[in-house]
Scaffold this motif. Structure first.
Motif, mmCIF file in Angstrom:
data_model
loop_
_atom_site.group_PDB
_atom_site.id
_atom_site.type_symbol
_atom_site.label_atom_id
_atom_site.label_comp_id
_atom_site.label_asym_id
_atom_site.label_seq_id
_atom_site.Cartn_x
_atom_site.Cartn_y
_atom_site.Cartn_z
ATOM 1 N N LEU A 156 0.990 -1.370 -0.085
ATOM 2 C CA LEU A 156 -0.114 0.072 0.180
ATOM 3 C C LEU A 156 0.899 1.245 -0.080
ATOM 4 O O LEU A 156 2.065 1.406 0.856
ATOM 5 C CB LEU A 156 -0.806 0.065 1.170
ATOM 6 C CG LEU A 156 -1.763 1.181 1.471
ATOM 7 C CD1 LEU A 156 -2.828 1.579 0.425
ATOM 8 C CD2 LEU A 156 -2.515 0.955 2.942
ATOM 9 N N VAL A 157 0.663 2.187 -1.052
ATOM 10 C CA VAL A 157 1.349 3.376 -1.061
ATOM 11 C C VAL A 157 0.293 4.550 -1.199
ATOM 12 O O VAL A 157 -0.545 4.312 -1.967
ATOM 13 C CB VAL A 157 2.425 3.120 -2.234
ATOM 14 C CG1 VAL A 157 2.035 3.068 -3.583
ATOM 15 C CG2 VAL A 157 3.336 4.417 -2.024
ATOM 16 N N GLN A 158 0.819 5.520 -0.833
ATOM 17 C CA GLN A 158 0.084 6.847 -1.155
ATOM 18 C C GLN A 158 0.246 7.523 -2.730
ATOM 19 O O GLN A 158 1.484 7.062 -3.143
ATOM 20 C CB GLN A 158 0.308 8.032 -0.300
ATOM 21 C CG GLN A 158 -0.312 7.889 1.040
ATOM 22 C CD GLN A 158 -0.192 9.140 2.109
ATOM 23 O OE1 GLN A 158 1.011 9.899 1.690
ATOM 24 N NE2 GLN A 158 -0.890 9.463 2.992
ATOM 25 N N ALA A 159 -0.643 8.047 -3.136
ATOM 26 C CA ALA A 159 -0.398 8.613 -4.570
ATOM 27 C C ALA A 159 0.616 9.403 -4.716
ATOM 28 O O ALA A 159 1.004 10.154 -3.694
ATOM 29 C CB ALA A 159 -1.701 9.330 -5.010
ATOM 30 N N GLY A 160 1.495 9.294 -5.734
ATOM 31 C CA GLY A 160 2.774 9.940 -5.811
ATOM 32 C C GLY A 160 3.937 9.056 -5.205
ATOM 33 O O GLY A 160 5.183 9.591 -5.608
ATOM 34 N N GLY A 161 3.572 8.194 -4.782
ATOM 35 C CA GLY A 161 4.741 7.348 -3.869
ATOM 36 C C GLY A 161 5.135 6.339 -5.053
ATOM 37 O O GLY A 161 5.258 6.188 -6.266
ATOM 38 N N SER A 162 6.519 5.591 -4.507
ATOM 39 C CA SER A 162 6.995 4.653 -5.381
ATOM 40 C C SER A 162 6.992 3.250 -4.733
ATOM 41 O O SER A 162 6.906 3.104 -3.527
ATOM 42 C CB SER A 162 8.476 4.981 -5.576
ATOM 43 O OG SER A 162 8.439 6.096 -6.245
ATOM 44 N N LEU A 163 7.021 2.101 -5.804
ATOM 45 C CA LEU A 163 7.456 0.670 -5.308
ATOM 46 C C LEU A 163 8.125 0.106 -6.256
ATOM 47 O O LEU A 163 8.367 0.580 -7.424
ATOM 48 C CB LEU A 163 6.111 -0.033 -5.053
ATOM 49 C CG LEU A 163 5.120 0.423 -3.920
ATOM 50 C CD1 LEU A 163 3.699 -0.387 -4.042
ATOM 51 C CD2 LEU A 163 5.775 -0.149 -2.746
ATOM 52 N N ARG A 164 8.836 -0.941 -5.659
ATOM 53 C CA ARG A 164 9.837 -1.703 -6.548
ATOM 54 C C ARG A 164 9.234 -3.060 -6.332
ATOM 55 O O ARG A 164 9.438 -3.623 -5.520
ATOM 56 C CB ARG A 164 11.245 -1.532 -6.225
ATOM 57 C CG ARG A 164 12.209 -2.124 -7.087
ATOM 58 C CD ARG A 164 13.560 -2.302 -6.661
ATOM 59 N NE ARG A 164 14.529 -2.672 -7.754
ATOM 60 C CZ ARG A 164 15.748 -3.317 -7.469
ATOM 61 N NH1 ARG A 164 15.907 -3.542 -6.475
ATOM 62 N NH2 ARG A 164 16.452 -3.587 -8.633
#
Length: 115
Positions: A11-19
């Motif tokens: 789960l991440v907020q809009a504008g964030g990043s994941l790999r």
């Protein structure tokens, strides 16, 4: 037998990043194309990004400039760096790979982007 195992969703907020990572294991001689797909609830699975054995990459228009696919052949692993995430990127992300003699799929990893 060949297995693909994804990791890195969450789960991440809009504008964030994941790999995301996807590691292949088993009886592998060589890996040709590697792919990331995604499937949102109520929608068809769609191709997100492709990387060839030579390192050529291709992206769906809706992720160009935000996502980057890469691979580490020494680790039999493909990655998807996702930046500037949007709520519409919420989906289950699947990796796939062309590993002789067939095409194999991972089990999927959930990515949820909150607004």
């Amino acid at each position: 037998q060949v297995q693909l195992v994804e990791s890195g969703g969450g789960l991440v907020q809009a504008g964030g990043s994941l790999r995301l990572s996807c590691a292949a294991s088993g009886s592998i001689f060589s890996i040709n194309g590697m792919y990331w797909y995604r499937q949102a609830p109520g929608k068809q699975r769609e191709l997100v990004a492709t990387i060839t054995s030579g390192g050529d990459t291709h992206y769906a228009e809706f992720v160009k400039g935000r996502f980057t696919i890469s691979r580490d052949d020494g680790k039999n692993t493909v990655y998807l760096q996702m930046n500037s995430l949007k709520p519409e990127d919420t989906a289950v992300y699947y990796c796939s790979a062309d590993i002789f003699p067939g095409t194999y799929w991972g089990q999927g990893t959930q990515v949820t982007v909150s607004s």
